[in-house]
Write a protein that holds these residues in place. Structure first.
Motif, PDB file in Angstrom:
ATOM      1  N   GLU A  48       0.985  -1.116  -0.114  1.00  0.00           N
ATOM      2  CA  GLU A  48       0.032  -0.018  -0.032  1.00  0.00           C
ATOM      3  C   GLU A  48       0.809   1.122  -0.016  1.00  0.00           C
ATOM      4  O   GLU A  48       0.691   2.244  -0.783  1.00  0.00           O
ATOM      5  N   HIS A  51       2.355   1.715  -3.327  1.00  0.00           N
ATOM      6  CA  HIS A  51       1.473   1.828  -4.247  1.00  0.00           C
ATOM      7  C   HIS A  51       0.958   3.690  -4.377  1.00  0.00           C
ATOM      8  O   HIS A  51       1.168   4.185  -5.456  1.00  0.00           O
ATOM      9  N   ASP A  52       0.954   4.082  -2.955  1.00  0.00           N
ATOM     10  CA  ASP A  52       0.941   5.412  -2.724  1.00  0.00           C
ATOM     11  C   ASP A  52       1.807   6.290  -3.366  1.00  0.00           C
ATOM     12  O   ASP A  52       1.576   7.388  -4.140  1.00  0.00           O
ATOM     13  N   ASP A  61      -4.587   8.183 -10.921  1.00  0.00           N
ATOM     14  CA  ASP A  61      -5.773   8.117 -10.034  1.00  0.00           C
ATOM     15  C   ASP A  61      -5.289   7.164  -8.791  1.00  0.00           C
ATOM     16  O   ASP A  61      -4.440   6.137  -8.948  1.00  0.00           O
ATOM     17  N   ASP A  63      -6.902   4.945  -7.549  1.00  0.00           N
ATOM     18  CA  ASP A  63      -7.138   3.372  -7.753  1.00  0.00           C
ATOM     19  C   ASP A  63      -6.377   2.815  -9.020  1.00  0.00           C
ATOM     20  O   ASP A  63      -6.957   1.537  -9.310  1.00  0.00           O
ATOM     21  N   HIS A  64      -5.416   3.373  -9.597  1.00  0.00           N
ATOM     22  CA  HIS A  64      -4.983   3.054 -10.770  1.00  0.00           C
ATOM     23  C   HIS A  64      -4.217   1.798 -10.499  1.00  0.00           C
ATOM     24  O   HIS A  64      -3.416   1.567  -9.259  1.00  0.00           O
ATOM     25  N   PRO A  65      -4.277   0.545 -11.166  1.00  0.00           N
ATOM     26  CA  PRO A  65      -3.579  -0.822 -10.677  1.00  0.00           C
ATOM     27  C   PRO A  65      -2.144  -0.727 -10.842  1.00  0.00           C
ATOM     28  O   PRO A  65      -1.735  -0.393 -11.662  1.00  0.00           O
TER      29      PRO A  65
END
Length: 264
Positions: A48, A51-52, A61, A63-65
Motif C-alpha cells: 500500500e 502504491h501510494d 488516479d 485506484d490505478h492498478p
C-alpha cells in the motif's frame, strides 16, 4: 489366605507429557499462524505504501492498478534488517504527456524507511505503435501519412508538393536519448521510390519542403517522469519502442519521485 497384590496406578508423568505435547503443538500452530498473519500484514502495508508513492510520482488516479512484487523470503526478517532485498513494479497505461506507456520498475536494497535511498533503480517504459503515432508532431515538421515501427527505426511517409508535382517521400528515423529527451533524426530517405541522401535532398528542388521533413525533432520525456531517474537509452523493434531509465541513491518516498525532471 494371601490378599491379591494391589497394582500401582498408571504413572501420571506420561499423561502430563502427553498434555505438554498437545499444548506445545497448539502453541507451535499459533506461532506459525501468527507469523503468516504478520507476514501477510507486513506485505499488505508495504504494498500500500509503495502504491501510494507511485500514484504520486506518476500522477495516477488513486485506484490505478499497480502490480507490486516484494520478492520471496520473509519480509518480516528483511524488515528486521532494515532493508527489503528487492521490489518489482509493473504499471500499465501511464500517461507521459502526449503518450501512454507501460512502465516496469525494479529497485534493489530498499530501506524500510522510504525516505532513505534504495541501492539501485532501473525502469523501462514501453510504447506500442499506436502510442508512437501520437508523436507525429515530433517526428517531422510536415504532416505524415503513416508511422510504423521497424528494426531500430521509425518509418514515416508523407506526400509533398513541388511545383506542380505530388511526390511520395519516406524516411527511416532513428530515435536516440539525449539530456532527458528523445531526438528523432532521419537515417535514410526515399523519394518517389529512389533512395537519396539527406544532403542531396536538401540541395535539390524539394529543399524547402525537405528541410521541414528532415529536420531533427525532439520530445522531452524527463518532464513527465521523476527527476531522480535518468533516460539512458531507447530501442525500437517492429512491436514496440522501449525507453530505459536508471537511478542511484533514489528514495521511493519523498521528493525524489515526486519532483519532475527537465530536459537539457
Amino acid at each position: 489366605m494371601t490378599a491379591a497384590p494391589v497394582l500401582p496406578a498408571a504413572p501420571k508423568v506420561r499423561r502430563r507429557w502427553i498434555g505438554w505435547a498437545i499444548a506445545g503443538g497448539v502453541l507451535l500452530v499459533l506461532i506459525v499462524v501468527g507469523l503468516f498473519v504478520g507476514e501477510a500484514a507486513a506485505r499488505a502495508y508495504a504494498t500500500e505504501r509503495i502504491h501510494d508513492e507511485l500514484v504520486t510520482a506518476f500522477e495516477l488516479d488513486a485506484d490505478h492498478p499497480t502490480d507490486i512484487d516484494l520478492g520471496g523470503g520473509s519480509l518480516l526478517l528483511q524488515a528486521a534488517s532494515g532493508t527489503v532485498d528487492g521490489v518489482d513494479v509493473a504499471i500499465d497505461d501511464v500517461p507521459l504527456g502526449d503518450l501512454t506507456g507501460d512502465i516496469t520498475l525494479a529497485a534493489t536494497g530498499v530501506p524500510i524507511d522510504t525516505t532513505q535511498p534504495a541501492e539501485t533503480i532501473a525502469a523501462t517504459a514501453t510504447l506500442d505503435e499506436d502510442d508512437v503515432a501520437s508523436l507525429r508532431d515530433y517526428l517531422s515538421g510536415i504532416q505524415l501519412d503513416s508511422i510504423t515501427l521497424g528494426d531500430g527505426v521509425i518509418d514515416v511517409s508523407a506526400t509533398v508538393r513541388a511545383l506542380f508535382l505530388t511526390v511520395p517521400v519516406s524516411a527511416a528515423i532513428e530515435p536516440t536519448a539525449q539530456d532527458g529527451q528523445l531526438v528523432f533524426s532521419p537515417e535514410s530517405v526515399t523519394v518517389n521510390g529512389s533512395v537519396v541522401s539527406v544532403d542531396q535532398l536538401l540541395a535539390g528542388p524539394l529543399a524547402n519542403v525537405a528541410s521541414g521533413f528532415l529536420g531533427a525533432q525532439t520530445f522531452c520525456v524527463a518532464q513527465y517522469l521523476p527527476a531522480a531517474i535518468t533516460l539512458d537509452g531507447v530501442s525500437v523493434s517492429t512491436d514496440e519502442l522501449e525507453l530505459s531509465f536508471s537511478g542511484e541513491n533514489v528514495a521511493l518516498g519523498g521528493a525524489d519521485l515526486s519532483t519532475k525532471g527537465t530536459c537539457g
